[in-house]
Every structure is written in C-alpha cells, then in structure tokens.
Write a protein that holds these residues in place. Sequence first.
Motif, PDB file in Angstrom:
ATOM      1  N   THR A  24     -36.333  -1.759 -23.272  1.00 26.76           N
ATOM      2  CA  THR A  24     -35.348  -0.684 -23.424  1.00 26.76           C
ATOM      3  C   THR A  24     -34.931  -0.524 -24.885  1.00 26.76           C
ATOM      4  N   GLY A  25     -34.875  -1.629 -25.604  1.00 29.65           N
ATOM      5  CA  GLY A  25     -34.490  -1.610 -27.013  1.00 29.65           C
ATOM      6  C   GLY A  25     -35.599  -1.141 -27.932  1.00 29.65           C
ATOM      7  N   GLU A  26     -36.723  -0.691 -27.349  1.00 27.56           N
ATOM      8  CA  GLU A  26     -37.869  -0.206 -28.122  1.00 27.56           C
ATOM      9  C   GLU A  26     -38.349  -1.244 -29.145  1.00 27.56           C
ATOM     10  N   VAL A  72     -37.753 -16.738 -19.627  1.00 26.69           N
ATOM     11  CA  VAL A  72     -39.065 -16.100 -19.468  1.00 26.69           C
ATOM     12  C   VAL A  72     -38.851 -14.698 -18.903  1.00 26.69           C
ATOM     13  N   TYR A  73     -39.715 -13.771 -19.268  1.00 22.01           N
ATOM     14  CA  TYR A  73     -39.540 -12.397 -18.811  1.00 22.01           C
ATOM     15  C   TYR A  73     -40.794 -11.956 -18.060  1.00 22.01           C
ATOM     16  N   ASN A  74     -40.646 -11.841 -16.761  1.00 22.58           N
ATOM     17  CA  ASN A  74     -41.777 -11.408 -15.934  1.00 22.58           C
ATOM     18  C   ASN A  74     -41.639  -9.918 -15.667  1.00 22.58           C
ATOM     19  N   SER A 125     -39.150  10.044 -20.247  1.00 21.13           N
ATOM     20  CA  SER A 125     -38.473   9.563 -21.463  1.00 21.13           C
ATOM     21  C   SER A 125     -37.103   8.938 -21.163  1.00 21.13           C
ATOM     22  N   LEU A 126     -37.122   7.873 -20.352  1.00 22.46           N
ATOM     23  CA  LEU A 126     -35.871   7.260 -19.881  1.00 22.46           C
ATOM     24  C   LEU A 126     -34.902   6.874 -21.002  1.00 22.46           C
ATOM     25  N   MET A 127     -35.419   6.310 -22.078  1.00 19.89           N
ATOM     26  CA  MET A 127     -34.504   5.865 -23.134  1.00 19.89           C
ATOM     27  C   MET A 127     -33.792   7.062 -23.780  1.00 19.89           C
ATOM     28  N   ASP A 131     -33.226  -2.167 -11.855  1.00 17.40           N
ATOM     29  CA  ASP A 131     -31.868  -1.686 -11.623  1.00 17.40           C
ATOM     30  C   ASP A 131     -31.720  -1.086 -10.216  1.00 17.40           C
ATOM     31  N   GLU A 132     -32.790  -0.412  -9.750  1.00 19.75           N
ATOM     32  CA  GLU A 132     -32.760   0.210  -8.421  1.00 19.75           C
ATOM     33  C   GLU A 132     -32.571  -0.832  -7.338  1.00 19.75           C
ATOM     34  N   MET A 133     -32.852  -2.096  -7.664  1.00 22.16           N
ATOM     35  CA  MET A 133     -32.811  -3.152  -6.659  1.00 22.16           C
ATOM     36  C   MET A 133     -31.796  -4.223  -7.031  1.00 22.16           C
ATOM     37  N   PRO A 146     -26.527  -5.242 -20.007  1.00 26.34           N
ATOM     38  CA  PRO A 146     -27.386  -4.135 -20.424  1.00 26.34           C
ATOM     39  C   PRO A 146     -28.525  -4.633 -21.323  1.00 26.34           C
ATOM     40  N   ALA A 147     -29.736  -4.125 -21.053  1.00 24.55           N
ATOM     41  CA  ALA A 147     -30.848  -4.305 -21.984  1.00 24.55           C
ATOM     42  C   ALA A 147     -30.589  -3.221 -23.038  1.00 24.55           C
ATOM     43  N   LEU A 148     -29.995  -3.630 -24.126  1.00 22.82           N
ATOM     44  CA  LEU A 148     -29.416  -2.679 -25.072  1.00 22.82           C
ATOM     45  C   LEU A 148     -30.432  -1.696 -25.662  1.00 22.82           C
TER      46      LEU A 148
HETATM   47  C1  NAY Z   1     -35.781  -4.518 -21.068  1.00 20.06           C
HETATM   48  O1  NAY Z   1     -36.494  -5.420 -21.465  1.00 20.06           O
HETATM   49  O2  NAY Z   1     -35.332  -3.693 -21.823  1.00 20.06           O
HETATM   50  C2  NAY Z   1     -35.451  -4.395 -19.647  1.00 20.06           C
HETATM   51  O3  NAY Z   1     -34.589  -5.038 -19.154  1.00 20.06           O
HETATM   52  C3  NAY Z   1     -36.174  -3.427 -18.864  1.00 20.06           C
HETATM   53  C4  NAY Z   1     -35.757  -3.333 -17.424  1.00 20.06           C
HETATM   54  C5  NAY Z   1     -36.255  -2.037 -16.924  1.00 20.06           C
HETATM   55  N1  NAY Z   1     -37.595  -2.175 -16.402  1.00 20.06           N
HETATM   56  C6  NAY Z   1     -38.645  -1.557 -16.923  1.00 20.06           C
HETATM   57  C7  NAY Z   1     -39.950  -1.747 -16.215  1.00 20.06           C
HETATM   58  O4  NAY Z   1     -38.557  -0.886 -17.912  1.00 20.06           O
HETATM   59  O5  NAY Z   1     -34.044  -1.477 -16.310  1.00 20.06           O
HETATM   60  C8  NAY Z   1     -35.359  -1.480 -15.844  1.00 20.06           C
HETATM   61  C9  NAY Z   1     -35.801  -0.076 -15.475  1.00 20.06           C
HETATM   62  O6  NAY Z   1     -35.758   0.761 -16.603  1.00 20.06           O
HETATM   63  C10 NAY Z   1     -34.892   0.505 -14.396  1.00 20.06           C
HETATM   64  O7  NAY Z   1     -34.937  -0.322 -13.276  1.00 20.06           O
HETATM   65  C11 NAY Z   1     -35.303   1.936 -14.024  1.00 20.06           C
HETATM   66  O8  NAY Z   1     -36.539   1.930 -13.361  1.00 20.06           O
END
Ligand code: NAY
Length: 292
Positions: free
Chosen positions: A47-49, A134-136, A248-250, A188-190, A9-11
């Motif tokens: 995700t961790g803002e 690295v984070y692409n 507002s996914l988070m 995540d969708e992929m 998880p990206a916490l």
């Molecule tokens: C991070 O750095 O917190 C992540 O890992 C983010 C990964 C997310 N990508 C983006 C573009 O935010 O988990 C995914 C994304 O939220 C998920 O696939 C839903 O689209």
Amino acid sequence: FKEITGVIPALLTPFDKDENLDEKGLRALIAKLLQDGVHGLYLTGSTGEGFLMSQEERKQAVEIAMDEVAGRVPVIVHVGAISTRLSLELTHHAAEAGADAISSVPPFYYRFAEKEIIEYYRELAAATELPMIVYNIPLAGLMGYDTILKLAKLPNVIGIKYTATSHFEITRLKSDVGEDFMIYSGADEMALSGLLAGADGIIGSTYNAIPDTFMDLYSAYTEGRQEEARDIMKEAVAVIMQMLSYGSLMAVLKAISRWRGADAGYVRKPFTNFSLEEEEAMKKDFLALNDK
Ligand code: NAY
C-alpha cells in the motif's frame, strides 16, 4: 518487544503531482490517523508503494514517519526487496530509525527455492534485534504452510502478516507454533473472519481511509458484541467493494483521505491518479453508500 495488536493501517505514501515524496502529506496523514486512534502503523509495504521507491526514498519516508509518530504507537517497517542485500540495508536503517519491528514479503519475481526464502528471512532476522513479522501475500507468491512453520522457528521471527484467504491456517498456526505467535490478518474484506480465527490484529490498506469503521469493528469484536461486529463488517465490505471498483486502489484511498481532511497526495506511475472531476464523482458515490 512492544505488544503490537489492533487496527494497523498499511500506510499510504503521499507523493506530489510530480511524483516526489510529499513530506507534508505524509505528516498530515499520520497525524490524522493517530487522531482517529489507530493502534499502529505499517510503513512502505505494498500500500505504501514501497516497491516503486528508491532505497533512499524508503529510508526518508521511514525517518519522517518515525519523527511524526514520536513513539505514540508502534511502527512496523516493511523492508522487503528483491535481494537480501537491499533488504538488509533497509533493516539496519529501520533499527537505527527506531522502528518497533520489521516485516518482509518473501523475495519475489523469480521463483526462489524454499531454502533460499528461509535463508533470506534468517539473514534479515539475524541482522537486527528488532522482531521480524513474515509477510505472506498472494502478490509475492504464497508460501505453503510447511514453509511458514519453518520460518516461525527462526530466532526473532515473532509473527506473520497473513493475507491468504484460508483462515483456518491462522487457527492452526496458533496451535502449532504457540498462542504468542503474532498473527495479523491482511485481507480487509475478511477482517472479522481473521479476528475470529485468532488474529491479534489487522493490517490493511483501507484502514487509511475508513479507520473509524475498523476501530468500531475491533471494539465490537474484543468486547464480544458479535451481531454489531457483523453489521459493521457488512458495511465495510460494501465500501471496500466500491473502493475496488474504480481500479487504482491507492489513488482512491488518497482521494478519500483528501476529503477526510488529510491531503495524502497522489500515486506514482504506472498507478494512475484521478482528475478532480473523477474524485468528486467518487465522493458522491461514497456519500450515497453511507445513506443506505
Ligand atoms: C501492505 O503491505 O500494504 C498491505 O497490508 C496490503 C494489504 C492489502 N492486500 C493486498 C493484496 O494489497 O489491504 C489489503 C487489500 O488492499 C484490501 O484487502 C482490499 O482488497
């Protein structure tokens, strides 16, 4: 370095309603995810803002998390910031705090030249013995394949968190750089597609909220149960689409975490929180989805 694979998880970073770092929530979320059996954690990323926090808050979140994890799973700390100097400070801190790896988006907002991006990563990787991932990510401006190949050659760069949707490049990187170059699929969708392309693990936001689904997916994949993996992925995609539909996914992920029994707090502005009524309505939608 510690082998880092599997579901990571990206916490989320819990804040209280006044937007202060919520230590209790952070500890509760980590405890719950470890109980669910996740294989690692990725801290203070998008995700961790992380970009909405001060340097001191980012350090504090890392320290609390390291204490709560207590060596049970590997921890990757995202140290990306807009200047090398800020990222270096977080890199040194991550090493002192006992992280297992660091990771960073490329410097963002301005259109930095390729040589500046490479120099950014070279300096971070040289500043520590921790491996660099690295984070692409499209949000920061995707780096091209040739730039990634150059970064992969830097000492200490052991892998990439790959959030682009052209997964053949995951396969290509494994042959061009080597099988032991670690690749983490970031959409995540992929997730299943990323694993099939050769990724060693999956790092993502929705694994905070539905870790069990992705743990099942990962086992089905690694144990060769292909049809089952596809079925789990189908369900996961439906749930993710539902999550994304509210905006507002988070805040959505924090609400789900709350009803899973770990109060992961609230988001920081300009992200918006949901009212109690909205959270209840959301919960109903998700339960209905589960019944299908
Ligand atoms: C991070 O750095 O917190 C992540 O890992 C983010 C990964 C997310 N990508 C983006 C573009 O935010 O988990 C995914 C994304 O939220 C998920 O696939 C839903 O689209």
